[in-house]
Design a protein around this motif. Structure first.
Motif, PDB file in Angstrom:
ATOM      1  N   ALA A   1      32.329  79.342  37.788  1.00 22.89           N
ATOM      2  CA  ALA A   1      32.472  80.131  36.561  1.00 22.89           C
ATOM      3  C   ALA A   1      31.138  80.763  36.173  1.00 22.89           C
ATOM      4  O   ALA A   1      31.084  81.948  35.809  1.00 22.89           O
ATOM      5  CB  ALA A   1      32.997  79.251  35.428  1.00 22.89           C
ATOM      6  N   VAL A   2      30.060  80.014  36.258  1.00 27.23           N
ATOM      7  CA  VAL A   2      28.734  80.545  35.909  1.00 27.23           C
ATOM      8  C   VAL A   2      28.377  81.719  36.813  1.00 27.23           C
ATOM      9  O   VAL A   2      27.923  82.777  36.338  1.00 27.23           O
ATOM     10  CB  VAL A   2      27.665  79.441  36.003  1.00 27.23           C
ATOM     11  CG1 VAL A   2      26.257  80.024  35.938  1.00 27.23           C
ATOM     12  CG2 VAL A   2      27.855  78.424  34.879  1.00 27.23           C
TER      13      VAL A   2
ATOM     14  N   ASP B   1      29.774  89.348  36.882  1.00 29.63           N
ATOM     15  CA  ASP B   1      30.649  90.270  36.139  1.00 29.63           C
ATOM     16  C   ASP B   1      29.954  90.880  34.925  1.00 29.63           C
ATOM     17  O   ASP B   1      30.210  92.030  34.568  1.00 29.63           O
ATOM     18  CB  ASP B   1      31.924  89.545  35.690  1.00 29.63           C
ATOM     19  CG  ASP B   1      32.810  89.144  36.869  1.00 29.63           C
ATOM     20  OD1 ASP B   1      32.576  89.655  37.987  1.00 29.63           O
ATOM     21  OD2 ASP B   1      33.704  88.299  36.673  1.00 29.63           O
ATOM     22  N   GLU B   2      29.084  90.114  34.277  1.00 28.69           N
ATOM     23  CA  GLU B   2      28.373  90.617  33.098  1.00 28.69           C
ATOM     24  C   GLU B   2      26.980  91.157  33.435  1.00 28.69           C
ATOM     25  O   GLU B   2      26.224  91.507  32.532  1.00 28.69           O
ATOM     26  CB  GLU B   2      28.286  89.517  32.034  1.00 28.69           C
ATOM     27  CG  GLU B   2      29.654  89.060  31.528  1.00 28.69           C
ATOM     28  CD  GLU B   2      29.584  88.071  30.373  1.00 28.69           C
ATOM     29  OE1 GLU B   2      28.481  87.856  29.827  1.00 28.69           O
ATOM     30  OE2 GLU B   2      30.637  87.501  30.027  1.00 28.69           O
ATOM     31  N   ASN B   3      26.683  91.224  34.726  1.00 34.67           N
ATOM     32  CA  ASN B   3      25.422  91.807  35.204  1.00 34.67           C
ATOM     33  C   ASN B   3      24.218  91.177  34.500  1.00 34.67           C
ATOM     34  O   ASN B   3      23.312  91.870  34.019  1.00 34.67           O
ATOM     35  CB  ASN B   3      25.435  93.322  34.992  1.00 34.67           C
ATOM     36  CG  ASN B   3      24.437  94.046  35.865  1.00 34.67           C
ATOM     37  OD1 ASN B   3      23.998  93.509  36.886  1.00 34.67           O
ATOM     38  ND2 ASN B   3      24.060  95.245  35.469  1.00 34.67           N
TER      39      ASN B   3
ATOM     40  N   HIS C   1      20.530  92.328  32.893  1.00 34.05           N
ATOM     41  CA  HIS C   1      20.463  92.193  31.434  1.00 34.05           C
ATOM     42  C   HIS C   1      19.240  91.375  31.026  1.00 34.05           C
ATOM     43  O   HIS C   1      18.516  91.745  30.077  1.00 34.05           O
ATOM     44  CB  HIS C   1      21.730  91.520  30.917  1.00 34.05           C
ATOM     45  CG  HIS C   1      21.748  91.304  29.433  1.00 34.05           C
ATOM     46  ND1 HIS C   1      21.907  92.327  28.526  1.00 34.05           N
ATOM     47  CD2 HIS C   1      21.598  90.171  28.690  1.00 34.05           C
ATOM     48  CE1 HIS C   1      21.868  91.839  27.290  1.00 34.05           C
ATOM     49  NE2 HIS C   1      21.680  90.534  27.366  1.00 34.05           N
ATOM     50  N   ALA C   2      19.000  90.267  31.749  1.00 31.90           N
ATOM     51  CA  ALA C   2      17.839  89.422  31.428  1.00 31.90           C
ATOM     52  C   ALA C   2      16.541  90.184  31.619  1.00 31.90           C
ATOM     53  O   ALA C   2      15.603  90.033  30.828  1.00 31.90           O
ATOM     54  CB  ALA C   2      17.855  88.164  32.289  1.00 31.90           C
TER      55      ALA C   2
ATOM     56  N   ASN D   1      23.088  85.952  28.242  1.00 28.73           N
ATOM     57  CA  ASN D   1      23.887  87.032  27.656  1.00 28.73           C
ATOM     58  C   ASN D   1      23.655  87.181  26.154  1.00 28.73           C
ATOM     59  O   ASN D   1      24.484  87.739  25.438  1.00 28.73           O
ATOM     60  CB  ASN D   1      25.381  86.837  27.945  1.00 28.73           C
ATOM     61  CG  ASN D   1      25.857  85.423  27.657  1.00 28.73           C
ATOM     62  OD1 ASN D   1      25.123  84.609  27.105  1.00 28.73           O
ATOM     63  ND2 ASN D   1      27.083  85.115  28.040  1.00 28.73           N
ATOM     64  N   ILE D   2      22.515  86.719  25.677  1.00 32.69           N
ATOM     65  CA  ILE D   2      22.171  86.913  24.276  1.00 32.69           C
ATOM     66  C   ILE D   2      21.996  88.404  23.991  1.00 32.69           C
ATOM     67  O   ILE D   2      21.691  89.186  24.895  1.00 32.69           O
ATOM     68  CB  ILE D   2      20.873  86.132  23.923  1.00 32.69           C
ATOM     69  CG1 ILE D   2      20.690  86.020  22.404  1.00 32.69           C
ATOM     70  CG2 ILE D   2      19.656  86.764  24.588  1.00 32.69           C
ATOM     71  CD1 ILE D   2      19.578  85.060  22.006  1.00 32.69           C
ATOM     72  N   GLY D   3      22.214  88.803  22.745  1.00 30.68           N
ATOM     73  CA  GLY D   3      22.084  90.211  22.375  1.00 30.68           C
ATOM     74  C   GLY D   3      20.747  90.524  21.727  1.00 30.68           C
ATOM     75  O   GLY D   3      20.028  89.622  21.270  1.00 30.68           O
ATOM     76  N   LYS D   4      20.421  91.810  21.681  1.00 31.07           N
ATOM     77  CA  LYS D   4      19.151  92.228  21.090  1.00 31.07           C
ATOM     78  C   LYS D   4      19.080  91.887  19.603  1.00 31.07           C
ATOM     79  O   LYS D   4      18.003  91.564  19.078  1.00 31.07           O
ATOM     80  CB  LYS D   4      18.948  93.737  21.276  1.00 31.07           C
ATOM     81  CG  LYS D   4      17.595  94.234  20.789  1.00 31.07           C
ATOM     82  CD  LYS D   4      17.460  95.747  20.924  1.00 31.07           C
ATOM     83  CE  LYS D   4      17.270  96.159  22.354  1.00 31.07           C
ATOM     84  NZ  LYS D   4      16.930  97.623  22.486  1.00 31.07           N
TER      85      LYS D   4
END
Length: 385
Positions: free
Chosen positions: A277-278, A284-286, A290-291, A357-360
């Motif tokens: 899953a990880v 899938d979330e790239n 993103h990081a 996957n934290i947001g700005k």
């Protein structure tokens, strides 16, 4: 029966998590910028992650490694694809320390040598062999003190070759980034030279990517842009997003022998469901890109905050060094701002290891809270003089 005291505890008991937040029993939300020692890689209670574990638990939670487990094969294939180590072998276990133990054992079996080179300020775990190569006498009991281990300075090539040329060392063990030490990075040229020296003198290069791996630095592994191919890579932390899981990636030149390694719980059906899953979510979330993108922005934004002595790190593995111990700063952020941060072996260094996957918007909130906290703490300190 009382619990054996292990860590100093903050006055917080999380009962629920969602994304980059955890919640106490009163419903208060805390922004989690530490992820329980960099373990929460894809966020708390990610729906896909939860669903994968629930589905697997209803089928089969566990059976021993004496039978075929197709989930292990699937996990290995996906890890090979994302990491770029398709041709390597994978041994699954339960924790970073266990991964290090098995990596050292493999190196000693393969070379028929017993000495190890490790690095000042390095941390590799608390079990017997792992703690013997950890540069912290406070956690080494007499039984763990191993005179076969030589500690040298990070990036010190002269010292490295001086010891390796004796041809008595089975391995050189180095972190992709020294996490506990306060986010200290080995230079690419040092890693490149270390690889060549290991090959020249018959030692194996072990890259400890337990904290710095799994997209944490904006690359799958922190060493990815150095061009090296370590003989052994250890990984854990974010591998299971909270489900105990670790792995040893092994060069195909190292041939296994039945019974050489073993584990009861490692690579269980539930652990593999979590691990798959990880990897699916990272892909899938790239999250590798993103990081990197978000981390580059964050480093620049943090540079605008007053009273930070030094900023170090890559991606979402960041250290902030101050001119003062950060204990009260962490306490202030937790109590007044409801933000969880991490410490390091350096009492003046704050560590930040949020979910990938934290947001700005969460990082902007932290930056504002940090500047406010520094202003208030400065005022408090001035008033006390």
């Amino acid at each position: 029966m009382n619990l054996f005291e292990v860590y100093p505890l903050f006055d917080l008991e999380p009962v629920k998590g969602s994304g980059s937040y955890i919640f106490d029993g009163k419903g208060n939300a805390y922004l989690d910028l530490y992820g329980g020692h960099a373990v929460i890689s894809v966020g708390h209670s990610h729906p896909y992650y939860v669903n994968m574990i629930e589905k697997q638990l209803k089928r089969l939670g566990f059976y021993s490694n004496s039978v075929i487990n197709g989930l292990q094969t699937e996990l290995a294939a996906k890890l090979g694809e994302l990491s770029g180590y398709n041709d390597y072998q994978l041994f699954l276990c339960n924790s970073g320390a266990e991964a290090i133990e098995n990596a050292l054992k493999l190196a000693s079996f393969h070379t028929n040598k017993e000495k190890v080179i490790a690095f000042n300020k390095g941390f590799h775990g608390r079990t017997s062999a792992a703690v013997s190569i950890t540069d912290n006498p406070k956690i080494q009991a007499p039984v763990n003190q191993n005179h076969q281990v030589t500690f040298i300075g990070l990036n010190d090539l002269n010292a490295l070759e001086t010891h390796l040329k004796t041809e008595t060392y089975c391995a050189v063990v180095v972190e992709g980034i020294q996490g506990i030490a306060g986010i200290i990075t080995p230079s690419p040229s040092f890693l490149q030279s270390a690889e060549k020296l290991c090959q020249k003198y018959g030692a194996l290069l072990i890259l400890d990517e337990i904290q710095s791996g799994y997209a944490r630095t904006g690359k799958f592994f922190a060493h990815d842009d150095t061009g090296i191919r370590p003989d052994i890579i250890t990984t854990a932390k974010g591998m299971g997003n909270g489900f105990p899981m670790a792995g040893v990636l092994i060069n195909p030149a190292i041939k296994p022998s039945l019974g050489m390694l073993g584990t009861t719980f490692g690579g269980s059906h539930l652990a593999c469901a979590a691990g798959i899953a990880v990897l699916d979510i990272i892909k899938d979330e790239n999250l590798v890109d993103h990081a990197k993108t978000l981390g580059d922005w964050w480093l620049q934004a943090l540079a605008q905050i007053d009273n930070i002595k030094e900023i170090r790190g890559q991606g979402l593995m960041i250290a902030l060094e101050f001119d003062f111990p950060i204990k009260e700063l962490r306490k202030f952020l937790l109590t007044n701002e409801r933000i969880i941060t991490g410490s390091s072996s350096d009492p003046k260094v704050l560590r930040l290891l949020p979910a990938l996957n934290i947001g700005k918007e969460e990082l902007i909130r932290f930056n504002t809270a940090l500047q406010s906290a520094l202003n208030q703490l400065d005022s408090i300190a001035a008033a006390e003089i």
